[in-house]
Write an enzyme that holds these catalytic residues in place. Structure first.
Site, PDB file in Angstrom:
ATOM      1  N   CYS A   2      32.228  45.605  40.237  1.00  0.00           N
ATOM      2  CA  CYS A   2      30.913  45.031  40.013  1.00  0.00           C
ATOM      3  C   CYS A   2      30.172  44.879  41.332  1.00  0.00           C
ATOM      4  O   CYS A   2      30.648  45.265  42.390  1.00  0.00           O
ATOM      5  CB  CYS A   2      31.066  43.658  39.349  1.00  0.00           C
ATOM      6  SG  CYS A   2      32.086  43.684  37.866  1.00  0.00           S
ATOM      7  N   ARG A  50      27.644  44.353  36.245  1.00  0.00           N
ATOM      8  CA  ARG A  50      28.981  44.615  35.729  1.00  0.00           C
ATOM      9  C   ARG A  50      29.265  46.082  35.448  1.00  0.00           C
ATOM     10  O   ARG A  50      28.453  46.769  34.835  1.00  0.00           O
ATOM     11  CB  ARG A  50      29.203  43.823  34.434  1.00  0.00           C
ATOM     12  CG  ARG A  50      30.658  43.929  33.957  1.00  0.00           C
ATOM     13  CD  ARG A  50      30.910  43.128  32.710  1.00  0.00           C
ATOM     14  NE  ARG A  50      32.328  43.148  32.372  1.00  0.00           N
ATOM     15  CZ  ARG A  50      32.811  43.119  31.151  1.00  0.00           C
ATOM     16  NH1 ARG A  50      31.994  43.059  30.120  1.00  0.00           N
ATOM     17  NH2 ARG A  50      34.109  43.134  30.936  1.00  0.00           N
ATOM     18  N   LEU A  51      30.435  46.518  35.910  1.00  0.00           N
ATOM     19  CA  LEU A  51      31.037  47.784  35.492  1.00  0.00           C
ATOM     20  C   LEU A  51      32.242  47.407  34.641  1.00  0.00           C
ATOM     21  O   LEU A  51      33.210  46.830  35.137  1.00  0.00           O
ATOM     22  CB  LEU A  51      31.479  48.613  36.702  1.00  0.00           C
ATOM     23  CG  LEU A  51      32.213  49.923  36.399  1.00  0.00           C
ATOM     24  CD1 LEU A  51      31.295  50.904  35.684  1.00  0.00           C
ATOM     25  CD2 LEU A  51      32.748  50.547  37.688  1.00  0.00           C
ATOM     26  N   VAL A  53      35.616  47.437  32.850  1.00  0.00           N
ATOM     27  CA  VAL A  53      36.900  48.119  32.980  1.00  0.00           C
ATOM     28  C   VAL A  53      37.960  47.453  32.096  1.00  0.00           C
ATOM     29  O   VAL A  53      38.692  48.119  31.390  1.00  0.00           O
ATOM     30  CB  VAL A  53      37.362  48.133  34.460  1.00  0.00           C
ATOM     31  CG1 VAL A  53      38.771  48.698  34.596  1.00  0.00           C
ATOM     32  CG2 VAL A  53      36.384  48.957  35.307  1.00  0.00           C
ATOM     33  N   GLY A  78      36.140  43.073  41.570  1.00  0.00           N
ATOM     34  CA  GLY A  78      37.485  43.488  41.913  1.00  0.00           C
ATOM     35  C   GLY A  78      38.394  43.638  40.715  1.00  0.00           C
ATOM     36  O   GLY A  78      37.944  43.679  39.566  1.00  0.00           O
ATOM     37  N   GLU A  79      39.687  43.730  41.017  1.00  0.00           N
ATOM     38  CA  GLU A  79      40.724  43.835  39.991  1.00  0.00           C
ATOM     39  C   GLU A  79      41.947  43.055  40.465  1.00  0.00           C
ATOM     40  O   GLU A  79      42.345  43.165  41.630  1.00  0.00           O
ATOM     41  CB  GLU A  79      41.143  45.299  39.769  1.00  0.00           C
ATOM     42  CG  GLU A  79      40.059  46.208  39.247  1.00  0.00           C
ATOM     43  CD  GLU A  79      39.660  45.922  37.812  1.00  0.00           C
ATOM     44  OE1 GLU A  79      40.446  45.253  37.103  1.00  0.00           O
ATOM     45  OE2 GLU A  79      38.570  46.352  37.409  1.00  0.00           O
ATOM     46  N   ASP A 102      40.410  39.781  33.746  1.00  0.00           N
ATOM     47  CA  ASP A 102      41.007  39.114  34.902  1.00  0.00           C
ATOM     48  C   ASP A 102      40.041  38.142  35.566  1.00  0.00           C
ATOM     49  O   ASP A 102      40.464  37.299  36.368  1.00  0.00           O
ATOM     50  CB  ASP A 102      41.541  40.134  35.903  1.00  0.00           C
ATOM     51  CG  ASP A 102      40.484  41.095  36.409  1.00  0.00           C
ATOM     52  OD1 ASP A 102      39.385  41.141  35.829  1.00  0.00           O
ATOM     53  OD2 ASP A 102      40.759  41.828  37.382  1.00  0.00           O
ATOM     54  N   SER A 377      43.150  56.881  44.374  1.00  0.00           N
ATOM     55  CA  SER A 377      42.923  57.729  45.542  1.00  0.00           C
ATOM     56  C   SER A 377      43.907  57.360  46.648  1.00  0.00           C
ATOM     57  O   SER A 377      44.393  56.232  46.721  1.00  0.00           O
ATOM     58  CB  SER A 377      41.480  57.555  46.021  1.00  0.00           C
ATOM     59  OG  SER A 377      41.214  58.337  47.163  1.00  0.00           O
ATOM     60  N   GLY A 378      44.163  58.315  47.549  1.00  0.00           N
ATOM     61  CA  GLY A 378      45.228  58.176  48.539  1.00  0.00           C
ATOM     62  C   GLY A 378      44.849  57.568  49.870  1.00  0.00           C
ATOM     63  O   GLY A 378      45.610  57.688  50.834  1.00  0.00           O
TER      64      GLY A 378
END
Length: 614
Positions: A2, A50-51, A53, A78-79, A102, A377-378
């Site tokens: 977000c 907001r995105l 997820v 965040g997550e 969350d 992603s790395g």
């Protein structure tokens, strides 16, 4: 993921500022295309984009919890990867939950444990919580700075946001840049000193820090930092522990209520994540993993192997997606698209950035977003495991400066004499390097090579890694795509930080211990392939295009860039084919073409943001 923003002031009626709050919030619409919310209750004004997820239907923010006369409000970006465990513990302690998201877990964690809740969180986050009991706002940022958080503290008002653009909407925050800001742009950039917002009135909350704002003022403190301690495990034990920790990290980060994909370059780091994701999807019956790669039109014609980029990626990408059976998407861009995206990528950062390296990532993420909302992603494996060339070359280890900040004398020489005298770029660079080295947590009895490598690791984790995390956040969130970065799990970083260099380079290879940990996870030819960084364009048309753009700027007497640079020196560089194409400038990827593109970005930024230099 977000976008968050807001302001707090202890006097006046904030309800009169509702339109200002909406304006600040909407400036972050790209970070959260799925919803918008604002909340004002003196002394707080919170805004959120907001995105969706997790729990798309019930996770709207700002989220408010009332407990009798008490009020708690949160805006959060965040997550939490341990949300399930936290929720179980909180339920045992008597709390009830109304959503699966969350955000509620985080807010209830704060209600239960206060600011000490940070020690329990595993995730990437930036958030602000209004606490009516303590009459304070509590702000915090994740341990390594995956999620951004900027703030201004002016005349008793605290303004905050995920990106500087939100703060710049507030009338108290002006786009002013002083001598330090110019030094950041011209001698440190496109990196930034942690905590420095470049704009005079804007600071960054550093990774691993929290902030409390109440009627007594503003207080910042560190809740996490790297700690040096003896490493007790041998190479076999270390590899075994790393394998299981990385597997656990990836599986936690694959949890989502929307599609998740993996970025695949064919290198060690991304191939490992993709392989672990495929294995998890098979075991949990979730179907086929989608993978994505990026390249450039005619890059195969113009690619030339060199020490930083020893081989092309395309054959290895094909090798891995066929090995894993993923649904692979090849994304390719041409020179005109990259040039056009330079300005847009600058807007996403609110600062000049990594030129076409930014622009291509922005375009890449835009294409991924058409099929996914979350990607893994790395990033960060090279910083924590020691993969970059500067970990392994004596001249770079002993350079006495940031090893990615190559040719500082040349960079300083691009500035006008007046600006050089004012900002003292080489002194500034030296001071920032000394500051960084002084922060390194020493280990008693550690000397010689191991001590030297600890310093290099610290510089990479705290100074170079944030540059790439900033880039990943702004370019991905710029199109509403969430990118998760498993190698930044703080448990992994804490553990790897103390692995002796002799074990990190097991088998006399860079990232040797990671390779050993991934034996059986990846095919041997991929496992022991020489590192190749994120791809850049090698098409000479790109150099020609950005060089022409800069020469056009030099001919524009109204350009705000001209008083800052030595125009004669820039013209001289533009007329020298060798200097233009082979000029070392920043890191592994940025040389002559990227220098010209960066100058074009600086011009656009100064003009578009109406930056005042004073």
């Amino acid at each position: 993921m977000c976008g968050i923003t807001g302001f707090i002031q202890w006097s006046g009626d904030l309800t009169q500022d509702s339109q200002l709050l909406v304006k600040m919030t909407e400036s972050l619409a790209h970070r959260g295309p799925d919803g918008s919310g604002t909340w004002i209750s003196n002394p707080c004004a919170f805004g959120h984009r907001r995105l969706s997820v997790i729990d798309p239907e019930n996770g709207a923010q700002p989220m408010i919890i009332h407990q009798e006369e008490e009020v708690y409000a949160i805006v959060y970006n965040g997550e939490l990867y341990n949300a399930a465990e936290l929720k179980d513990e909180l339920v045992r302690r008597g709390h009830r939950f109304n959503t699966k998201c969350d955000t509620e877990v985080l807010l209830v964690s704060y209600i239960e444990w206060g600011p000490e809740c940070l020690e329990r969180l595993n995730g990437i986050f930036a958030f602000a919580i209004w606490d009516s009991v303590r009459e304070q706002v509590f702000l915090a940022r994740d341990r390594v700075g995956v999620k951004p958080l900027f703030y201004s503290y002016i005349d008793g008002t605290l303004v905050f946001g995920s990106e500087p653009k939100a703060l710049l909407q507030h009338p108290k925050v002006e786009p002013v840049v002083g001598s330090e800001g110019l030094a950041e742009v011209f001698i440190i950039g496109p990196a930034r000193t942690p905590g420095h917002g470049v704009y005079k009135d804007i600071s960054e909350l550093r990774p691993g820090m929290a902030m409390i704002f109440n009627r007594e003022g503003l207080r910042k403190y560190t809740y996490w930092k790297l700690e040096s301690k003896p490493h007790e495990d041998d190479a076999v034990q270390t590899a075994s522990f790393l394998r299981e920790l990385l597997r656990d990290t990836v599986e936690r980060q694959l949890v989502s209520d929307v599609p998740v994909c993996s970025l695949l370059s064919g290198g060690l780091d991304s191939s490992a994540l993709s392989s672990l994701a495929v294995d998890y999807y098979k075991r949990t019956g979730q179907g086929q993993v989608h993978t994505y790669s990026v390249d450039y039109v005619d890059n195969n014609k113009h690619f030339k192997s060199h020490s930083f980029q020893p081989g092309a990626d395309a054959p290895w990408i094909k090798r891995m997606h066929e090995e894993l059976g993923t649904n692979h998407h090849w994304i390719e861009f041409d020179t005109p698209e990259l040039v056009e995206a330079l300005d847009v990528s600058t807007q996403k950062r609110d600062l000049p950035g990594m030129a076409d390296v930014d622009a291509s990532l922005l375009l890449f993420c835009r294409e991924i977003k058409k099929g996914a909302t979350v990607a893994i992603s790395g990033e960060a494996a090279d910083e924590i495991f020691g993969g970059y060339p500067w970990f392994h070359r004596e001249e770079m280890l002993n350079s006495g400066t940031f090893p990615w900040s190559v040719a500082p004398d040349m960079r300083a020489g691009l500035l006008s004499a007046e600006i050089r005298d004012w900002i003292k770029p080489l002194e500034y660079l030296g001071d920032r390097y000394s500051d960084a080295v002084a922060e390194v947590p020493k280990l008693d009895g550690e000397t010689g090579q191991q001590a030297k490598m600890r310093i290099m690791s610290y510089l990479n984790i705290t100074r170079f890694m944030p540059t790439l995390l900033d880039r990943k956040d702004r370019m991905s969130m710029g199109v509403g795509l969430e990118v998760r970065v498993p190698y930044t799990d703080h448990r992994l970083i804490d553990y790897v930080w103390n692995i002796p260099w002799s074990i990190k380079t097991t088998g006399d290879r860079e990232k040797g211990i990671l390779r050993k940990a991934l034996e059986g996870v990846l095919p041997d030819d991929v496992l022991y392939r020489k590192k190749s960084p994120y791809p850049k364009t090698h098409n000479p048309n790109y150099l020609a295009a950005v060089k022409a753009q800069v020469l056009s700027i030099l001919d524009d007497s109204s350009s705000p860039l001209l008083p800052l640079i030595d125009t004669a020196r820039i013209r001289e560089l533009a007329s020298s084919p060798d200097a233009s194409s082979n000029l070392p400038w920043f890191g592994q990827l940025m040389s002559g073409p990227q220098l010209f593109a960066y100058l074009a970005q600086v011009h656009f930024w100064l003009k578009e943001y109406n930056v005042s230099i004073r």
